[in-house]
Scaffold this motif. Structure first.
Motif, PDB file in Angstrom:
ATOM      1  N   ALA A  90      -3.744  -0.662  14.159  1.00  0.00           N
ATOM      2  CA  ALA A  90      -3.876   0.401  13.153  1.00  0.00           C
ATOM      3  C   ALA A  90      -3.620  -0.148  11.755  1.00  0.00           C
ATOM      4  N   SER A  94      -6.380  -0.486   8.648  1.00  0.00           N
ATOM      5  CA  SER A  94      -6.113   0.228   7.394  1.00  0.00           C
ATOM      6  C   SER A  94      -5.626  -0.700   6.287  1.00  0.00           C
ATOM      7  N   SER A  95      -5.720  -1.998   6.500  1.00  0.00           N
ATOM      8  CA  SER A  95      -5.212  -2.940   5.500  1.00  0.00           C
ATOM      9  C   SER A  95      -5.928  -2.768   4.170  1.00  0.00           C
ATOM     10  N   GLY A 287       1.683   4.329   8.782  1.00  0.00           N
ATOM     11  CA  GLY A 287       0.927   5.154   7.857  1.00  0.00           C
ATOM     12  C   GLY A 287       1.627   6.436   7.455  1.00  0.00           C
ATOM     13  N   HIS A 303       0.148   0.381   3.233  1.00  0.00           N
ATOM     14  CA  HIS A 303      -0.750   0.952   4.242  1.00  0.00           C
ATOM     15  C   HIS A 303      -1.892   1.703   3.565  1.00  0.00           C
ATOM     16  N   GLY A 304      -3.111   1.466   4.036  1.00  0.00           N
ATOM     17  CA  GLY A 304      -4.285   2.089   3.443  1.00  0.00           C
ATOM     18  C   GLY A 304      -4.295   3.600   3.530  1.00  0.00           C
ATOM     19  N   ALA A 305      -3.616   4.167   4.534  1.00  0.00           N
ATOM     20  CA  ALA A 305      -3.570   5.632   4.648  1.00  0.00           C
ATOM     21  C   ALA A 305      -2.936   6.255   3.414  1.00  0.00           C
TER      22      ALA A 305
END
Length: 380
Positions: A90, A94-95, A287, A303-305
């Motif tokens: 995950a 989402s990096s 996230g 975190h990309g989220a």
């Protein structure tokens, strides 16, 4: 309470300290694990040996160029255990740019992306109608006395690397030379032209000092290359709120090649509670935590989220959406064992050369000579 106590070391800025303290309090309430945090200066964060910290702390916030050294020393506990494979997938998916990959070295994962950053542009919307889009615009602002730039080691080197990469250079693409002469000279010449219009105190500034100066200034309107600090985008953090944007381009390919920064959360191999430390590391970099309590406490998530969360972005005055392209196009620094010493030495050579108005060709030659010597010492 479980009676488990962990010690952590981070760096001395609200962005690096406050969210870890807040999240640790929440984690204690939920899991009964007590985590206390200490902090060190930004200069120590960039250069202090991780191996020494690993003797005293369970959790350590690190800079990814240390990866080669820590892999050789074995001072960190690898974080690629099978029990957390779903969480790693995950994170990788989402990096933000190369943030996750930056902590992978020799096939092992040495830290989890806690905080994502790269060199971006900071500007004062109360002084300028829009951020600079080209390097020529930056030079014009500098001539008017409106530019500040952190050039204290290692940031003089970071600026040269970003400018060179924006012209198309990638590290390691020219044999043993660290940087090809032509592109290196072009980058140094541009930085030399800019520094000639700057206050000499820029050579003693790190990003925090530069942003503090800019946020308290009645003249400075642009910092063209500086590691992004979301704290300054929040209302009330400093006397004047800063805005952030993509880097101004020297090349013709858009905001590409900025030198990746950010931080990772590592676990000491010497920790007697490494299992509990690993659990916390995965929890605080997840996230939901990153876009929730971590950012709420002033953190800059890895975190990309969180970077894609509209509410998080709005609270930061568009910090994430306005710099995302630069972060996605950021360049990974070398991470081999011995790089950190080279980084410090090369940055000092560049800063001293700029101050002495040394020709760009000679500065590049000296940097490459230093790279050759470092390579010989490492047996590469």
């Amino acid at each position: 309470m479980t009676g488990i106590r962990l010690r952590g070391m981070t760096w001395d800025h609200p962005r690096g300290y406050d969210p870890l303290v807040a999240c640790s309090a929440l984690y204690r309430d939920r899991h009964g694990v007590e985590i206390t945090w200490e902090k060190r200066s930004l200069q120590d964060f960039e250069s202090f040996p991780v191996e020494e910290l690993a003797r005293r702390y369970d959790l350590i916030v690190i800079d990814h160029p240390h990866a080669g050294q820590v892999a050789r020393e074995g001072c960190l506990h690898p974080l690629d255990q099978p029990d957390f494979s779903a969480e790693r997938r995950a994170m990788l998916a989402s990096s933000v740019g190369l943030s996750y990959r930056s902590y992978v070295f020799d096939g092992r994962l040495w830290a989890l992306p806690l905080d994502a950053a790269t060199q971006v542009q900071a500007w004062r919307p109360d002084f300028l109608g829009s951020p600079a889009e080209t390097w020529a615009e930056v030079i014009a602002l500098a001539r008017a006395g409106k530019v500040v730039l952190p050039l204290r080691a290692p940031h003089s080197l970071m600026c040269v690397m970003t400018l060179a990469a924006n012209l198309g250079w990638q590290p390691g693409g020219n044999g043993e030379d660290f940087i090809p002469h032509a592109v290196g000279e072009a980058a140094v010449e541009q930085l030399a032209e800019l520094s000639g219009h700057l206050d000499e105190r820029c050579f003693s500034l790190d990003p925090i000092a530069a942003l503090d100066l800019m946020a308290d200034s009645d003249e400075l309107a642009c910092c063209p290359l500086v590691y992004g600090y979301v704290s300054y985008a929040h209302a009330g953090f400093r006397p004047h709120r800063l805005a952030f944007a993509d880097i101004p381009c020297l090349g013709s390919s858009g905001p590409l090649g900025s030198v990746l920064g950010g931080t990772g959360l590592a676990v000491s191999a010497r920790s007697e509670q490494h299992e509990e430390a690993v659990k916390f590391a995965y929890w605080v970099t997840s996230g939901d935590v990153q876009r929730g309590p971590y950012t709420a406490a002033g953190g800059q998530p890895g975190h990309g989220a969180a970077w894609l969360d509209a509410a998080v972005d709005q609270a930061a005055n568009g910090f994430y959406s306005q710099t995302r392209a630069t972060l996605e196009g950021a360049m990974l620094r070398p991470r081999h064992d011995g790089y950190m010493a080279f980084q410090d030495g090369a940055a000092r050579l560049i800063a001293e050369g700029l101050l002495a108005k040394t020709p760009a060709r000679r500065i590049v030659e000296e940097v490459n000579h230093l790279a050759h010597a470092a390579s010989a010492r490492q047996g590469r």
